[in-house]
Structure formats: C-alpha cells, structure tokens
Scaffold this motif. Structure first.
Motif, short mmCIF file in Angstrom:
data_model
loop_
_atom_site.label_atom_id
_atom_site.label_comp_id
_atom_site.label_asym_id
_atom_site.label_seq_id
_atom_site.Cartn_x
_atom_site.Cartn_y
_atom_site.Cartn_z
N ALA A 87 -17.60 -27.31 19.85
CA ALA A 87 -16.91 -27.13 18.34
C ALA A 87 -17.54 -27.29 16.91
O ALA A 87 -17.09 -26.86 16.36
CB ALA A 87 -15.61 -27.70 19.19
N VAL A 88 -17.96 -28.84 17.23
CA VAL A 88 -18.69 -29.18 15.79
C VAL A 88 -19.48 -27.87 15.67
O VAL A 88 -20.37 -27.84 14.32
CB VAL A 88 -19.01 -30.47 15.53
N ALA A 89 -20.56 -27.89 16.29
CA ALA A 89 -21.49 -26.73 15.90
C ALA A 89 -21.01 -25.60 15.55
O ALA A 89 -21.62 -24.96 14.24
CB ALA A 89 -22.68 -26.86 17.00
N LYS A 90 -19.95 -25.08 15.80
CA LYS A 90 -19.40 -23.80 15.58
C LYS A 90 -18.89 -24.42 13.98
O LYS A 90 -18.82 -23.79 12.87
CB LYS A 90 -18.55 -23.54 16.32
N LEU A 91 -18.22 -25.44 13.64
CA LEU A 91 -17.19 -26.16 12.20
C LEU A 91 -18.46 -25.03 11.01
O LEU A 91 -18.28 -25.34 10.00
CB LEU A 91 -16.96 -26.76 12.70
N ARG B 162 -9.28 -20.42 15.73
CA ARG B 162 -9.81 -18.90 14.53
C ARG B 162 -10.67 -20.40 13.75
O ARG B 162 -10.73 -20.21 12.45
CB ARG B 162 -8.67 -18.77 13.97
N GLU B 163 -10.46 -21.54 14.25
CA GLU B 163 -12.00 -22.54 13.20
C GLU B 163 -13.23 -21.79 12.59
O GLU B 163 -13.15 -22.66 11.85
CB GLU B 163 -11.59 -23.84 14.46
N LEU B 164 -13.65 -20.65 13.48
CA LEU B 164 -15.04 -21.08 13.64
C LEU B 164 -14.64 -20.27 11.95
O LEU B 164 -15.60 -20.17 10.66
CB LEU B 164 -15.50 -20.08 13.75
N TRP B 165 -13.53 -19.18 11.89
CA TRP B 165 -13.95 -18.07 10.79
C TRP B 165 -12.87 -18.94 9.40
O TRP B 165 -13.25 -18.01 8.40
CB TRP B 165 -12.46 -16.80 10.86
N ILE B 166 -12.12 -20.09 9.65
CA ILE B 166 -11.90 -20.67 8.51
C ILE B 166 -12.99 -21.67 8.09
O ILE B 166 -13.01 -21.62 6.57
CB ILE B 166 -10.84 -21.52 9.05
N ALA B 167 -13.91 -22.08 8.06
CA ALA B 167 -15.27 -22.62 8.60
C ALA B 167 -15.73 -21.48 7.31
O ALA B 167 -16.56 -22.22 5.93
CB ALA B 167 -15.35 -23.82 9.36
N VAL B 168 -15.28 -20.76 7.32
CA VAL B 168 -17.07 -19.90 6.96
C VAL B 168 -15.93 -19.05 5.44
O VAL B 168 -16.24 -19.37 4.91
CB VAL B 168 -17.22 -18.26 7.80
N LEU C 250 -7.83 -32.85 25.11
CA LEU C 250 -9.46 -33.79 24.81
C LEU C 250 -9.64 -32.39 25.62
O LEU C 250 -9.90 -31.49 26.22
CB LEU C 250 -9.21 -34.79 25.03
N ARG C 251 -10.63 -32.07 24.38
CA ARG C 251 -12.02 -31.42 25.18
C ARG C 251 -13.31 -32.57 25.61
O ARG C 251 -12.87 -33.64 25.34
CB ARG C 251 -12.66 -30.51 23.91
N SER C 252 -13.80 -31.42 26.58
CA SER C 252 -14.42 -32.25 27.36
C SER C 252 -15.78 -32.71 25.51
O SER C 252 -15.98 -32.16 24.69
CB SER C 252 -15.42 -31.80 28.41
N ALA D 180 -10.12 -32.98 14.10
CA ALA D 180 -9.31 -32.39 15.37
C ALA D 180 -10.62 -31.49 16.01
O ALA D 180 -9.88 -30.84 16.61
CB ALA D 180 -8.52 -30.62 14.17
N ALA D 181 -11.61 -31.61 15.80
CA ALA D 181 -12.38 -30.91 16.75
C ALA D 181 -12.64 -31.07 18.19
O ALA D 181 -12.84 -31.03 19.35
CB ALA D 181 -14.38 -31.23 16.11
N PRO D 182 -12.36 -32.31 18.26
CA PRO D 182 -12.37 -33.46 20.07
C PRO D 182 -11.21 -32.63 20.56
O PRO D 182 -10.39 -32.63 21.96
CB PRO D 182 -11.95 -34.67 20.12
#
Length: 361
Positions: free
Chosen positions: A214-218, A268-274, A205-207, A192-194
């Motif tokens: 986004a991937v770095a945050k995840l 909220r992907e970052l918080w879900i990843a944590v 799409l994200r650039s 889902a990152a792109p």
C-alpha cells in the motif's frame, strides 16, 4: 515531525525569500542581494527606509552576516557597496551589492559562502544562492540556506553536466526538507497505510506485506503526479498563480488528514495520491520557475531536482513506516492516529486560512 507541525504551523513554504546572486569577476566575486524589506526589518530590528542612517544600519547588518573563505581557509575582504530599499517586482526589497576579494594567493574559484542575514533568527525564511554566468549554461541555483544551514560550498568555474545534476539533487532535497506541507501530506497518507476500512470506519489492520504494498502504491502515485506536473510546467511554462497553488496544497493535506481519522477515500488511495501529487507538483514547479536558474533549461538538472525530492520521500517512508507498523499492533494506535490526524487538520487548516488571506491581501 508532528510536534514540529504543531509548534511551527507557519513553517511551510513562504513566498518571501531572499536571493544572493553571485558572479565571478576578474579579482573575486560580486553579489547582488535581494531581501524582502519586511523580513529584514523583523530580523534586524532596523528601519527599512532610504534615509542615511537606515542605509548605514543596513550596511552594518549585512557586513556582520556574510563572509567568504577559500577552500584552503583564508577569509576574503568584504565590501558592502550600493544599498537601497526599492520595489523589486512586487513588495519592497533591500537591494545590495557586495564584493568579495580573496587574499593574495588564495583560490578564487572554490570557496565557502557564509550567509546568515534574516535566516539566523527567522525559522521559516529561505535564502537561495545562485551562481550567475558561470558558463554557457546560464545561472545555476546551487543551494538553499536557512536557519541552522548558513554555509554553502561554491565552485565558480565552469561546471560539468554531472556537477549540475548533483547540485540539482541537493536543491530538490533541500527544498522538500524545508517544506513542511509536502512532508505533512506524505505523513498523512502513511498514517492510514496499515489500516483496512469496513463500514465507513478504520476497523482492522493490513498484514506487514499488504501495508508495504500500500505504501509503495501511495509513494508511486504521488511521485507520478508531481513529476507529470513538474515536467509539464517546465516544458510549457503554464501554471496557476503561486498563491492559489499554496492554498490547494494545504487543502490536500486537510483532506488527507480527515482520512486519517475516518476513511473518506479507502480503496482509492492510489488515484488520490496521483491527483494530489499533481497539485503538489505545481508547488515544486513554482519554486523552479521562481529560482530563475538552469533547473528548467535541460533535462539533467530537472531530473536531478526530481531525484532530490524522491530521495527525501524515500528516507521519510523508511523512517516512518517501521514505527507505524510497530505501533499499529499495539493497543494505542487508534488514539495515536486520531491525535496525529487532529494535529494535521489544525496545521493544514491554519495554512489554508493564512495563505488565503495572503492571496487576497
């Protein structure tokens, strides 16, 4: 990766694993072996019983599936000692004592252990190799063996801090590579990152730069989460029952897989990843505790184990993201994403059901 998940849905972490615990003697190496009796019976076709014929079969089986060679090549003499089936802290195990004696003039402190019992024909089985009483630091988990990886180099002398750190890195990498559930969760996050969500749908799409951020945050969130839990459990010894943890891990994959098809935690992907990283960290910590080795006895080995986890995670990200960014800009990304999400849902659902049944059995 996804094809593997589909073909081998039970290939995540298993509670049934073997252990080969090595100890240096005056003349060579002694090993105490524990193999789950049910796994032995399945792999060998032999009866798991303490009658004379069954024990003789067990000795022949073990003798055919182990060897040691010195670093300079000569094979050692192998003798299978006491063999019996007994409960060993739970379900019945095949317990055996094996001695390995080097030929005259061969080095006895550096050798290659070959071990293929059960793992030779059971894809989801793991054998952990522990070097016991090698120095004052206590037992050391030196590696994991599984199908396709049945040989490990052993240094039986006193080990340095650097050697233990490097060994812990290898164990961490081997552990996550053998755990399809952790890798499946990571892939689910990356799929889902792109994408950008609008009105409850994945619509744009994200650039490339935005996707990489986004991937770095995840990845950072997942790393922070599982590191917190791993270190906390190692320091306090407090954790949840392993069976419950495995069910929770499967649940995180299921939720992340649904998010691949339809955004349920967009922005909220970052918080879900944590949060989900905290759950996966319990799985890592459970493995470390069960290993009963020195991974938890000092900071360097615990850090090494965590570094091994992160190295594999980085390799997976570097391999998957360029492919996803390429596909995302093609017309077939939507059906690809939905198909991949469906495979992940099926796999994680299977894991949840089987692990729940195992927990209540």
């Amino acid at each position: 990766m996804l094809a593997t998940l589909w073909i081998f849905p039970a290939g995540a972490h298993t509670s049934a694993k073997s252990e080969v615990r090595l100890e240096a003697t005056e003349t060579g190496i002694a090993a105490n072996v524990a193999i789950p009796a049910a796994e032995y019976a399945y792999a060998s076709g032999n009866k798991a019983s303490n009658d004379v014929a069954s024990l003789a079969d067990a000795k022949r089986y073990l003798r055919a599936h182990t060897a040691i060679r010195s670093a300079d090549g000569p094979a050692w003499k192998v003798a299978i000692g006491d063999v019996r089936f007994a409960e060993n802290g739970g379900a019945p195990d095949l317990l055996a004592q094996i001695t390995y004696d080097p030929p005259a003039g061969a080095a006895s402190d550096r050798f290659d252990l070959q071990w293929s019992a059960v793992i030779a024909n059971t894809p989801d089985h793991v054998t952990q190799v522990v070097l016991d009483k090698n120095d004052l630091s206590g037992p050391r988990l030196i590696g994991l063996l599984r199908e396709g990886n049945t040989k490990i180099a052993v240094v039986a002398g006193k080990s340095s801090t650097v050697a233990r750190f490097v060994s812990a890195i290898r164990v961490g990498a081997e552990h996550i590579l053998g755990g399809l559930d952790h890798l499946a969760f990571l892939v689910a996050l990356l799929l889902a990152a792109p994408l950008l969500a609008r009105n409850g749908q994945w619509q744009s799409l994200r650039s490339g730069k935005e996707a990489i951020v986004a991937v770095a945050k995840l990845a950072s969130g997942f790393t922070i989460g599982h590191s917190i839990t791993l270190i906390s459990v190692a320091l306090t010894g407090l954790t949840l029952p392993g069976s419950a943890v495995e069910v929770f891990i499967a649940a995180t994959i299921l939720i992340a897989a649904f998010n691949v098809i339809r955004p349920i935690f967009a922005q909220r992907e970052l918080w879900i990843a944590v949060l989900f990283g905290l759950v996966h960290g319990l799985g890592f910590a459970g493995f470390v505790r069960e290993a009963d080795a020195d991974l938890t006895r000092n900071v360097s080995t615990l850090m090494g184990f965590n570094v091994g986890l992160e190295l594999v995670q980085i390799v997976v990200i570097l391999a998957v993201i360029p492919v996803l960014l390429f596909i995302a800009r093609r017309g077939f990304y939507s059906p690809f994403r939905i198909t991949a999400g469906t495979v992940l849902i099926a796999s994680s659902g299977f894991w949840m059901v089987t692990r729940t049944l195992d927990a209540v059995a």
